[in-house]
Every structure is written in C-alpha cells, then in structure tokens.
Design a protein around this motif. Structure first.
Motif, PDB file in Angstrom:
ATOM      1  N   ILE A  98       0.829  -1.203   0.000  1.00 20.05           N
ATOM      2  CA  ILE A  98       0.000   0.000   0.000  1.00 20.05           C
ATOM      3  C   ILE A  98       0.866   1.256   0.000  1.00 20.05           C
ATOM      4  O   ILE A  98       0.602   2.219  -0.730  1.00 20.05           O
ATOM      5  CB  ILE A  98      -0.947  -0.016   1.214  1.00 20.05           C
ATOM      6  CG1 ILE A  98      -1.922  -1.185   1.119  1.00 20.05           C
ATOM      7  CG2 ILE A  98      -1.707   1.300   1.337  1.00 20.05           C
ATOM      8  CD1 ILE A  98      -2.778  -1.389   2.348  1.00 20.05           C
ATOM      9  N   ALA A  99       1.930   1.257   0.810  1.00 17.76           N
ATOM     10  CA  ALA A  99       2.816   2.413   0.890  1.00 17.76           C
ATOM     11  C   ALA A  99       3.515   2.677  -0.439  1.00 17.76           C
ATOM     12  O   ALA A  99       3.696   3.838  -0.847  1.00 17.76           O
ATOM     13  CB  ALA A  99       3.850   2.202   1.997  1.00 17.76           C
ATOM     14  N   LEU A 100       3.918   1.621  -1.131  1.00 16.30           N
ATOM     15  CA  LEU A 100       4.584   1.791  -2.429  1.00 16.30           C
ATOM     16  C   LEU A 100       3.641   2.414  -3.452  1.00 16.30           C
ATOM     17  O   LEU A 100       4.022   3.339  -4.178  1.00 16.30           O
ATOM     18  CB  LEU A 100       5.089   0.439  -2.930  1.00 16.30           C
ATOM     19  CG  LEU A 100       6.424  -0.041  -2.351  1.00 16.30           C
ATOM     20  CD1 LEU A 100       6.693  -1.482  -2.772  1.00 16.30           C
ATOM     21  CD2 LEU A 100       7.567   0.855  -2.805  1.00 16.30           C
ATOM     22  N   VAL A 101       2.422   1.913  -3.513  1.00 15.58           N
ATOM     23  CA  VAL A 101       1.450   2.458  -4.467  1.00 15.58           C
ATOM     24  C   VAL A 101       1.142   3.917  -4.141  1.00 15.58           C
ATOM     25  O   VAL A 101       1.098   4.777  -5.030  1.00 15.58           O
ATOM     26  CB  VAL A 101       0.164   1.604  -4.468  1.00 15.58           C
ATOM     27  CG1 VAL A 101      -0.920   2.265  -5.312  1.00 15.58           C
ATOM     28  CG2 VAL A 101       0.457   0.203  -4.986  1.00 15.58           C
ATOM     29  N   TRP A 102       0.945   4.204  -2.861  1.00 15.05           N
ATOM     30  CA  TRP A 102       0.622   5.574  -2.447  1.00 15.05           C
ATOM     31  C   TRP A 102       1.776   6.529  -2.747  1.00 15.05           C
ATOM     32  O   TRP A 102       1.570   7.641  -3.242  1.00 15.05           O
ATOM     33  CB  TRP A 102       0.288   5.597  -0.957  1.00 15.05           C
ATOM     34  CG  TRP A 102      -0.128   6.955  -0.467  1.00 15.05           C
ATOM     35  CD1 TRP A 102      -1.365   7.518  -0.563  1.00 15.05           C
ATOM     36  CD2 TRP A 102       0.705   7.914   0.189  1.00 15.05           C
ATOM     37  NE1 TRP A 102      -1.359   8.771   0.000  1.00 15.05           N
ATOM     38  CE2 TRP A 102      -0.106   9.043   0.464  1.00 15.05           C
ATOM     39  CE3 TRP A 102       2.042   7.929   0.569  1.00 15.05           C
ATOM     40  CZ2 TRP A 102       0.390  10.175   1.102  1.00 15.05           C
ATOM     41  CZ3 TRP A 102       2.542   9.061   1.204  1.00 15.05           C
ATOM     42  CH2 TRP A 102       1.725  10.164   1.467  1.00 15.05           C
ATOM     43  N   THR A 103       3.012   6.112  -2.458  1.00 15.62           N
ATOM     44  CA  THR A 103       4.174   6.959  -2.699  1.00 15.62           C
ATOM     45  C   THR A 103       4.361   7.222  -4.187  1.00 15.62           C
ATOM     46  O   THR A 103       4.624   8.353  -4.605  1.00 15.62           O
ATOM     47  CB  THR A 103       5.444   6.309  -2.126  1.00 15.62           C
ATOM     48  OG1 THR A 103       5.276   6.113  -0.719  1.00 15.62           O
ATOM     49  CG2 THR A 103       6.662   7.181  -2.364  1.00 15.62           C
ATOM     50  N   ARG A 107       4.039  10.963  -5.922  1.00 15.05           N
ATOM     51  CA  ARG A 107       5.142  11.547  -6.686  1.00 15.05           C
ATOM     52  C   ARG A 107       4.718  11.852  -8.122  1.00 15.05           C
ATOM     53  O   ARG A 107       5.061  12.898  -8.675  1.00 15.05           O
ATOM     54  CB  ARG A 107       6.331  10.591  -6.673  1.00 15.05           C
ATOM     55  CG  ARG A 107       7.029  10.512  -5.328  1.00 15.05           C
ATOM     56  CD  ARG A 107       8.034  11.604  -5.198  1.00 15.05           C
ATOM     57  NE  ARG A 107       8.593  11.682  -3.860  1.00 15.05           N
ATOM     58  CZ  ARG A 107       9.648  12.416  -3.539  1.00 15.05           C
ATOM     59  NH1 ARG A 107      10.261  13.116  -4.474  1.00 15.05           N
ATOM     60  NH2 ARG A 107      10.082  12.469  -2.301  1.00 15.05           N
ATOM     61  N   ALA A 108       4.002  10.931  -8.740  1.00 13.84           N
ATOM     62  CA  ALA A 108       3.560  11.146 -10.115  1.00 13.84           C
ATOM     63  C   ALA A 108       2.593  12.318 -10.201  1.00 13.84           C
ATOM     64  O   ALA A 108       2.661  13.137 -11.130  1.00 13.84           O
ATOM     65  CB  ALA A 108       2.899   9.877 -10.656  1.00 13.84           C
ATOM     66  N   ARG A 109       1.705  12.445  -9.213  1.00 14.03           N
ATOM     67  CA  ARG A 109       0.752  13.549  -9.214  1.00 14.03           C
ATOM     68  C   ARG A 109       1.454  14.892  -9.028  1.00 14.03           C
ATOM     69  O   ARG A 109       1.127  15.882  -9.698  1.00 14.03           O
ATOM     70  CB  ARG A 109      -0.281  13.323  -8.106  1.00 14.03           C
ATOM     71  CG  ARG A 109      -1.376  14.395  -8.079  1.00 14.03           C
ATOM     72  CD  ARG A 109      -2.503  14.006  -7.141  1.00 14.03           C
ATOM     73  NE  ARG A 109      -2.039  13.822  -5.776  1.00 14.03           N
ATOM     74  CZ  ARG A 109      -1.954  12.636  -5.169  1.00 14.03           C
ATOM     75  NH1 ARG A 109      -2.275  11.536  -5.825  1.00 14.03           N
ATOM     76  NH2 ARG A 109      -1.536  12.555  -3.926  1.00 14.03           N
ATOM     77  N   ALA A 110       2.443  14.930  -8.125  1.00 14.49           N
ATOM     78  CA  ALA A 110       3.185  16.176  -7.904  1.00 14.49           C
ATOM     79  C   ALA A 110       3.962  16.587  -9.150  1.00 14.49           C
ATOM     80  O   ALA A 110       4.007  17.770  -9.515  1.00 14.49           O
ATOM     81  CB  ALA A 110       4.141  16.007  -6.722  1.00 14.49           C
ATOM     82  N   LEU A 111       4.565  15.612  -9.837  1.00 13.57           N
ATOM     83  CA  LEU A 111       5.317  15.922 -11.050  1.00 13.57           C
ATOM     84  C   LEU A 111       4.387  16.402 -12.153  1.00 13.57           C
ATOM     85  O   LEU A 111       4.715  17.352 -12.884  1.00 13.57           O
ATOM     86  CB  LEU A 111       6.085  14.680 -11.501  1.00 13.57           C
ATOM     87  CG  LEU A 111       6.995  14.841 -12.720  1.00 13.57           C
ATOM     88  CD1 LEU A 111       8.044  15.912 -12.472  1.00 13.57           C
ATOM     89  CD2 LEU A 111       7.668  13.517 -13.066  1.00 13.57           C
ATOM     90  N   LEU A 190      10.729   5.729  -2.788  1.00 18.63           N
ATOM     91  CA  LEU A 190      10.195   4.383  -3.002  1.00 18.63           C
ATOM     92  C   LEU A 190      10.952   3.354  -2.176  1.00 18.63           C
ATOM     93  O   LEU A 190      10.357   2.401  -1.650  1.00 18.63           O
ATOM     94  CB  LEU A 190      10.270   4.029  -4.490  1.00 18.63           C
ATOM     95  CG  LEU A 190       9.347   4.817  -5.413  1.00 18.63           C
ATOM     96  CD1 LEU A 190       9.626   4.480  -6.868  1.00 18.63           C
ATOM     97  CD2 LEU A 190       7.887   4.578  -5.069  1.00 18.63           C
ATOM     98  N   ILE A 191      12.268   3.530  -2.056  1.00 21.93           N
ATOM     99  CA  ILE A 191      13.063   2.612  -1.236  1.00 21.93           C
ATOM    100  C   ILE A 191      12.610   2.672   0.218  1.00 21.93           C
ATOM    101  O   ILE A 191      12.472   1.646   0.890  1.00 21.93           O
ATOM    102  CB  ILE A 191      14.560   2.954  -1.365  1.00 21.93           C
ATOM    103  CG1 ILE A 191      15.080   2.557  -2.746  1.00 21.93           C
ATOM    104  CG2 ILE A 191      15.373   2.251  -0.282  1.00 21.93           C
ATOM    105  CD1 ILE A 191      16.502   3.006  -3.022  1.00 21.93           C
ATOM    106  N   THR A 192      12.366   3.879   0.710  1.00 23.35           N
ATOM    107  CA  THR A 192      11.908   4.027   2.094  1.00 23.35           C
ATOM    108  C   THR A 192      10.514   3.423   2.286  1.00 23.35           C
ATOM    109  O   THR A 192      10.231   2.845   3.336  1.00 23.35           O
ATOM    110  CB  THR A 192      11.899   5.505   2.482  1.00 23.35           C
ATOM    111  OG1 THR A 192      13.223   6.029   2.343  1.00 23.35           O
ATOM    112  CG2 THR A 192      11.437   5.696   3.913  1.00 23.35           C
TER     113      THR A 192
END
Length: 339
Positions: A98-103, A107-111, A190-192
C-alpha cells in the motif's frame, strides 16, 4: 533458515545510521549513487526475507500445499519460524504494498502538477522562464523523456543576485535537470516505502543532490567562493518568505541546509574515499549473500516437506473442501465457547 533471514533488517538499520554520514564524506555524485544502490539492495533483500518468513505459514494451507505438492503437516513440524512472526511478515508486506502504491501515485501527481504549472507560464523559448513577481524563488521543473526541463526564476531573485551570482543559480538548476535529480529523490522515497528502516534515506539523498548541483555550479563558474556567496545571498533573501516550499517534484535553489552546503563549498573539492566505497560494497555483498542463503534454507525446508507428500495425496478440490471444513470447525468451537 534461522537468524540469517533477519540479516537484511540489521543491514538496513546499520545503513540508516551510518550510510548518510559516510556518503556525505565523499563526492556527492558518488555518494548519491552508492547510497541509493545500497538502499535498493537492502530494501529488496528485506522484502525477500519478509516473503520467506510469510511463505512458511502460507505454505501450510491445504490448498497451497496441494498445488505445491508438499505436506503441510510436515512443513509445520519442521518450520523454525513461529506463526506470530510469519503473520507479522504477511501484514508488513501488505502494508508495504500500500505504501509503495501511495508513494508512487503521490510523486507522479506532484510531477504532473509541476509540469502543468510550468506549461502555463507561456510558450517555450528555452529552458529559462522568468516570473514577474517580487518573491525570492528559483527552481527547476523536470520534463518527460526526450524533453528539456524548465528553470523558473522570479524577478525578485534576479534583482537579489548580481550577474555572476545569476550564473551560479542557472548552473545549479541546469545540473538538477541534466542529472535528473528528481529521479534520484523519487527512488529514495520508493526505497523508504519498501523498507521503513531506511527512513533517513530521502533526506540524505535530497542533501546530496543539492551538493551535487552545487559542485557542478562551482565547476562551471570556476569559483567555489562565488558559488557559496550566491547560495548564502539567495537563502538570506528568502528567509522572510512565508510561503510554503514548492512540491517535491521541483528542485529549488537556496532552500535546503544552506549553512552545511556553504561550509562544504568553502572546504574545497571533496576527496575520493575508496576505503568507504570498499566497506559499503563489502557490507552490501554480505547482505546479498545472506539473503541468498536464507532462500536456499527455505527451499530445503519445502524440499523436506515434499518428501512426505506421497503419504497422503490431496487434490486441489479436496484441499479446498478440507480448508472450508477446518474453518467451519474452528468457528463452531468458538461459538460453543461463547455460549
């Protein structure tokens, strides 16, 4: 598979404590790449360890055992992992997914928003776009593949700096775009998300990429003192700016750990640290070897369980029926106990 399966978690904790400090002592480009590589290796091996811990419990399910052609009972007796540990691993893996998908989505939305706002500044006539506003602002907006990003500078920032200092600013932001530092920062995030033990990694990569751009700017203008002065002047001018910092998709000038960056510029060109590189490489290799050994142990565990499968073969349909009956029995016992 006993203690060795937990080695990647220990490596992640050790990297989180010592990695940023070690990376800060070497050239920022080298430190960025090495820290990201080590973090990615720790995250992947930690995920593998979690999967191995979870597999010992999932493999006991009758349906899974029937498909895999091993004995669930024999696996349960030979398994050194406690059910609580395996359940914790399953829950952790679900949370990480869940955290990976959300992150990634954040990030994609901010970019996307940053690029959309940059496009509204007017037709592209080059990399530089000037905002007619008194705010002290300068940042780079990365573009898509095969395209050039954009450097956005306010007239307030341009009036703050002299001609030489403006060259430093443009060289700094150009370095961010040329090296695609937004990708380094996204990878760190994403690593975090995949390995929460590496929580200090994004801040360390943010600082290192800023130092990387500082070093490129200093090399472009061939004056480290000038670069430090331009950075300090921009930070002092923006000190009273009450607006929130731009989104994570943009790369700003004079907004992150300015005192430390100024000290690093005035200290001279960072020296190469082959000993640090060798130590981190050796630790990384040990982490990968331990993960591979844990995988082999798990394979041997399931191999032993497969030897007992012929004693009581169970088809997939029968396994599903057996699983349903077992669940009904457990629920009936709980209902009787509550009465």
């Amino acid at each position: 598979m006993e203690l060795i399966v937990y080695a990647p978690f220990a490596a992640s904790a050790l990297l989180a404590v010592s990695g940023p400090r070690l990376a800060a002592r070497m050239p920022p480009a080298t430190g960025t790449r090495l820290l990201l590589t080590a973090g990615l290796a720790c995250a992947l091996t930690s995920l593998l360890s979690l999967a191995l811990l979870a597999a010992t419990l999932i493999g006991r399910l009758p349906l899974v055992a029937a498909v895999g052609a091993w004995s669930g009972d024999r696996l349960r007796h030979a398994d050194p992992v406690s059910p609580l540990t395996a359940k914790t691993a399953i829950l952790t893996l679900a949370t990480i997914a869940i955290a990976l998908v959300w992150t990634a989505a954040r990030r994609a939305r901010a970019l996307h928003r940053a690029r959309h706002a940059s496009a509204r500044l007017g037709p592209r006539t080059g990399r530089l776009a000037v905002l007619d506003q008194p705010a002290i602002e300068a940042f780079a907006v990365p573009a898509g593949r095969g395209q050039q990003g954009r450097i956005v500078v306010s007239t307030g920032m341009l009036r703050t700096l002299n001609a030489e200092e403006r060259q430093v600013l443009l060289a700094h932001e150009t370095a961010h775009l040329d090296h695609r530092h937004h990708r380094h920062r996204t990878l760190a995030a994403l690593i975090t998300a995949a390995d929460p033990l590496l929580a200090p990694l994004p801040a360390a990569i943010h600082h290192l990429t800023e130092r990387w751009a500082d070093e490129d700017a200093a090399a472009t203008v061939t004056d480290r003192s000038l670069t430090a002065r331009a950075l300090a002047r921009a930070a002092l001018a923006a000190r009273h700016d009450e607006r929130p910092s731009p989104r994570s998709a943009v790369l700003c000038f004079g907004r992150s750990d300015v005192p430390g960056r100024v000290r690093a510029l005035l200290a001279g060109t960072p020296a190469r640290r082959p000993v640090i590189v060798a130590v981190l490489t050796a630790a990384l290799t040990a982490c990968l070897v331990s993960a591979a050994e844990a995988g082999n142990d798990t394979a041997h565990l399931f191999g032993r369980a497969r030897h007992g499968y012929h004693a009581r073969p169970l088809g997939i349909t029968a396994a599903t029926t057996h699983e349903a009956r077992h669940l009904i029995t457990v629920l009936d016992h709980r209902t009787d106990g509550s009465r």
